[in-house]
Design a protein around this motif. Structure first.
Motif, PDB file in Angstrom:
ATOM      1  N   ARG A 131     124.064 102.857   0.334  1.00  0.00           N
ATOM      2  CA  ARG A 131     124.756 103.503   1.447  1.00  0.00           C
ATOM      3  C   ARG A 131     125.576 104.698   0.949  1.00  0.00           C
ATOM      4  NH1 ARG A 131     125.376 100.989   6.234  1.00  0.00           N
ATOM      5  NH2 ARG A 131     127.470 101.838   6.508  1.00  0.00           N
ATOM      6  N   LEU A 134     123.933 105.817   9.882  1.00  0.00           N
ATOM      7  CA  LEU A 134     124.475 105.206   8.672  1.00  0.00           C
ATOM      8  C   LEU A 134     125.792 104.508   8.953  1.00  0.00           C
ATOM      9  CD1 LEU A 134     123.943 104.913   5.606  1.00  0.00           C
ATOM     10  CD2 LEU A 134     125.265 107.016   5.267  1.00  0.00           C
ATOM     11  N   LEU A 156     131.870 103.930   4.209  1.00  0.00           N
ATOM     12  CA  LEU A 156     130.498 103.444   4.068  1.00  0.00           C
ATOM     13  C   LEU A 156     130.408 102.012   3.566  1.00  0.00           C
ATOM     14  CD1 LEU A 156     128.827 106.634   2.573  1.00  0.00           C
ATOM     15  CD2 LEU A 156     128.422 105.660   4.833  1.00  0.00           C
TER      16      LEU A 156
END
Length: 289
Positions: free
Chosen positions: A38, A104, A151
């Motif tokens: 990620r 994402l 993230l």
């Protein structure tokens, strides 16, 4: 044309986006494949966004760049890359970056949007305001760190690293302004208007003040952050940070260069060795002990 596009995207300056990995490394998740994947995706998305910003900035500064001794060779300023083509590339990169960023992580997309908006404001107006120009550029590095945090699920990441990142970016930014004044001399303001508001004595004072604050902040982080080993081994990395700051100051004031910190990082061997040793120590402290 392809070579001109790649040069305008300034791929060499993608090294700045490596700071997105700060949360991954300092939260001891470097060996987590999901978190690493990620963060790696976030790194490339920030590379796309930063390249878009560079393209937009070159389009807006085309006339000033043509008067600059080095920037006049940039593809847009020299005519190698037509402005309509550059606009199309910038739009295409944005169309790619933001939808993928949202998929994402919505929070990552918000940080990425804030980064782009701030840099767009910088290109349009803020880069002409004394002090604000460097403050805004430095904020971009803090947002990169924040993007990395958004993230992954962080547990041990210290807020001290935001402070250190911002101060280090300020240090490099004002060092770059000093180098530009030295390089361009009396014609500095004609190449970058904001340089008319700076003087070398003033910048020397600012650089010395910020370098001291950076060293103190990093030192406080090494023994006060709650996520660090209880044996205070992180304090062993202070000499490498100190040397890196002094080395950059030497390059700017003695060698008379330093107008592109990312390029110095790629060519200055002593600075590379200091960063490498610092990185090895950090990894050893976090992952081996």
């Amino acid at each position: 044309m392809l070579r001109a596009i790649i040069k305008t995207m300034r791929v060499k300056q993608w090294t700045k986006n490596a700071i997105v990995f700060a949360a991954l490394v300092f939260d001891r998740q470097l060996t987590n494949p999901v978190a690493f994947g990620r963060t790696l995706a976030g790194f490339f998305l920030f590379c796309i966004l930063s390249s878009t910003v560079y393209i937009i900035n070159d389009i807006m500064d085309v006339e000033a760049d043509r008067q600059h001794p080095k920037k006049k060779y940039r593809p847009i300023a020299s005519g190698q890359l037509p402005i309509p083509v550059a606009i199309g590339i910038a739009a295409f990169l944005l169309i790619i970056a933001f939808p993928i960023s949202y998929v994402l992580s919505p929070y990552f997309c918000i940080v990425a949007a804030a980064y782009f908006i701030i840099n767009l404001a910088y290109s349009i107006r803020l880069k002409h305001i004394v002090l604000v120009d460097v403050l805004i550029l430095s904020m971009g590095f803090v947002l990169r760190v924040g993007a990395g945090v958004s993230l992954i699920h962080v547990e041990r990441f210290s807020p001290w690293l935001y402070v250190v990142t911002y101060l280090l970016a300020l240090y490099l930014g004002f060092g770059k302004r000093r180098a530009e004044l030295t390089l361009l001399s009396a014609t500095a303001s004609s190449h970058r208007k904001v340089l008319d508001g700076y003087t070398i004595p003033f910048l020397d004072q600012v650089i010395m003040m910020i370098s001291g604050m950076t060293i103190i902040s990093y030192s406080l982080y090494t023994f006060s952050a709650p996520n660090l080993p209880t044996n205070h081994a992180m304090m062993l990395t202070i000499p490498f940070v100190l040397y890196g700051l002094l080395r950059y100051l030497y390059i700017v004031e003695i060698e008379g260069t330093g107008n592109a910190p990312d390029e110095i990082l790629l060519i200055d061997r002593p600075l590379q060795i200091a960063i490498l040793l610092w990185g090895i120590c950090v990894l050893a402290i976090f992952y081996l002990f």
